[in-house]
Design an enzyme around this catalytic site. Structure first.
Site, PDB file in Angstrom:
ATOM      1  N   ASP A 131       0.817  -1.206   0.000  1.00 51.03           N
ATOM      2  CA  ASP A 131       0.000   0.000   0.000  1.00 51.03           C
ATOM      3  C   ASP A 131       0.856   1.265   0.000  1.00 51.03           C
ATOM      4  O   ASP A 131       0.466   2.281   0.540  1.00 51.03           O
ATOM      5  CB  ASP A 131      -0.942  -0.012   1.215  1.00 51.03           C
ATOM      6  N   CYS A 185     -21.988 -10.664  -2.922  1.00 54.87           N
ATOM      7  CA  CYS A 185     -22.780  -9.750  -2.099  1.00 54.87           C
ATOM      8  C   CYS A 185     -24.280  -9.992  -2.251  1.00 54.87           C
ATOM      9  O   CYS A 185     -25.054  -9.672  -1.339  1.00 54.87           O
ATOM     10  CB  CYS A 185     -22.460  -8.302  -2.464  1.00 54.87           C
ATOM     11  N   CYS A 211     -16.398  10.277   2.673  1.00 57.73           N
ATOM     12  CA  CYS A 211     -16.036   9.125   3.506  1.00 57.73           C
ATOM     13  C   CYS A 211     -15.319   9.581   4.769  1.00 57.73           C
ATOM     14  O   CYS A 211     -14.348  10.348   4.715  1.00 57.73           O
ATOM     15  CB  CYS A 211     -15.148   8.185   2.693  1.00 57.73           C
ATOM     16  N   CYS A 238     -13.158   4.763   9.947  1.00 59.99           N
ATOM     17  CA  CYS A 238     -14.555   4.406  10.147  1.00 59.99           C
ATOM     18  C   CYS A 238     -14.730   2.962   9.734  1.00 59.99           C
ATOM     19  O   CYS A 238     -14.326   2.581   8.631  1.00 59.99           O
ATOM     20  CB  CYS A 238     -15.451   5.318   9.303  1.00 59.99           C
TER      21      CYS A 238
END
Length: 371
Positions: A131, A185, A211, A238
């Site tokens: 990352d 999903c 966000c 979050c």
């Protein structure tokens, strides 16, 4: 032992929970989706996404010799649903991933060790990613069968739920790819429905500008008031869209001690966090990913949470920061006090301090209708 089994065995010995292979050279549509995301401005202030867009479009755009992606996953599952922690409005909520040591540091050394073993075994060049470079890890992980990008755009695993750190080793060696994962999903929209800021304009799409993870971590300035109210007690990241997912019923607690929550980072008291100076902030968050946003941005987040707490006992904690050197902290203190003090008391405070603020952005905070 063939090379693929050798790599998977070495990965397991190094503590990784998942190791799978994907082609790094075959075409994909992820680059086009990223381009649409940036063109729509949904990346917000993350200008590096725009400047590195061409290199992000495909693994071979960054390294033409890449043939195979070795995708590693490390489970960081908390072993419980963290969302009830937000029931205590006078405590801050730190995202589960940030409660232990910085995952970059936890994973990087192991990836380098494994990459060296792969290079020695195959005789081919390797590159390591955690990352920290323009590589799209989540599409690679889906191509390798580690999981799929859910409607919340995060990687989701049928065996680990939402709690996986990813690392990637690109190699010029040709290795047999694993089967990709499909999307599972179904009709569920729990992750979209729970988002406190409606940051998902459609399933599988994110507007980072709305966000709370982006706002608490990446965004440097004062927030729009609507998002301050929506953040509740969330002060770093979050987890709502992750934690609500039904696939977490298959998740297990992490076995890795370095990513498990440190004492003091689960429901820390907002009053204590508001009192942090730079040295105390650095000491508390030593080796933590929280440290990278700096004390001022973090205390800004804390003040927004204080404003949402409804706890009059926190008035003094906010008032003590009205003369803080950082404008974004002073502005956060003004907003918190406007929410906690009654109209008469706040008007008196505003009158008392009228004309004493040099920073224009903080003068705006005093003048605005904060409630």
């Amino acid at each position: 032992m063939n090379t693929a089994d050798f790599i998977k065995a070495r990965a397991a010995a190094l503590g990784f929970d998942v190791c799978r292979f994907a082609s790094a050279s075959e075409p994909w549509s992820a680059g086009e989706r990223l381009a649409h995301f940036v063109e729509a401005g949904r990346h917000g202030d993350m200008g590096w996404m725009e400047t590195t867009l061409e290199r992000r479009a495909h693994p071979t755009s960054m390294w033409a010799e890449a043939k195979t992606a070795v995708v590693l996953g490390l489970n960081y599952g908390p072993g419980h649903d963290p969302l009830p922690e937000m029931g205590d409005a006078s405590a801050g909520y730190i995202s589960v991933y940030a409660r232990g040591d910085d995952y970059h540091e936890v994973i990087k050394g192991r990836l380098k060790t494994l990459a060296g073993q792969i290079a020695a075994r195959t005789g081919e060049d390797v590159k390591v990613f955690v990352d920290t470079a323009p590589l799209m890890e989540k599409p690679l992980a889906q191509r390798a069968g580690v999981g799929w990008q859910g409607k919340h755009t995060n990687l989701l695993s049928r065996t680990r739920g939402n709690w996986l750190f990813l690392g990637v080793i690109l190699t010029a060696a040709e290795l047999e790819p694993d089967a990709p994962e499909s999307e599972h999903c179904g009709a569920c929209t729990a992750c979209l429905d729970v988002c406190p800021t409606q940051a998902f304009p459609a399933p599988f799409q994110l507007d980072a500008r709305r966000c709370l993870s982006y706002l608490t971590i990446e965004f440097a300035g004062p927030w729009p008031v609507e998002f301050r109210k929506a953040t509740g007690s969330r002060i770093y990241g979050c987890d709502d869209c992750l934690a609500i997912c039904p696939w977490n019923k298959f998740a297990v607690a992490s076995h890795e001690s370095r990513v498990q929550a440190r004492e003091g980072l689960v429901s820390p008291r907002l009053a204590d966090l508001a009192a942090l100076d730079d040295a105390a902030f650095r000491a508390l968050f030593s080796k933590s990913p929280v440290k990278r946003i700096g004390r001022d941005r973090f205390v800004r987040n804390v003040l927004y949470a204080i404003g949402n707490s409804g706890d009059a006992d926190l008035i003094e904690a906010a008032r003590a920061l009205l003369d803080d050197p950082a404008p974004v902290v002073r502005g956060g203190a003004v907003w918190a006090l406007s929410r906690l003090m009654d109209d008469e008391a706040f008007a008196a405070l505003r009158s008392e301090r009228a004309g004493g603020e040099a920073d224009a952005s903080v003068r705006v905070e005093w003048a605005a209708d904060q409630a």
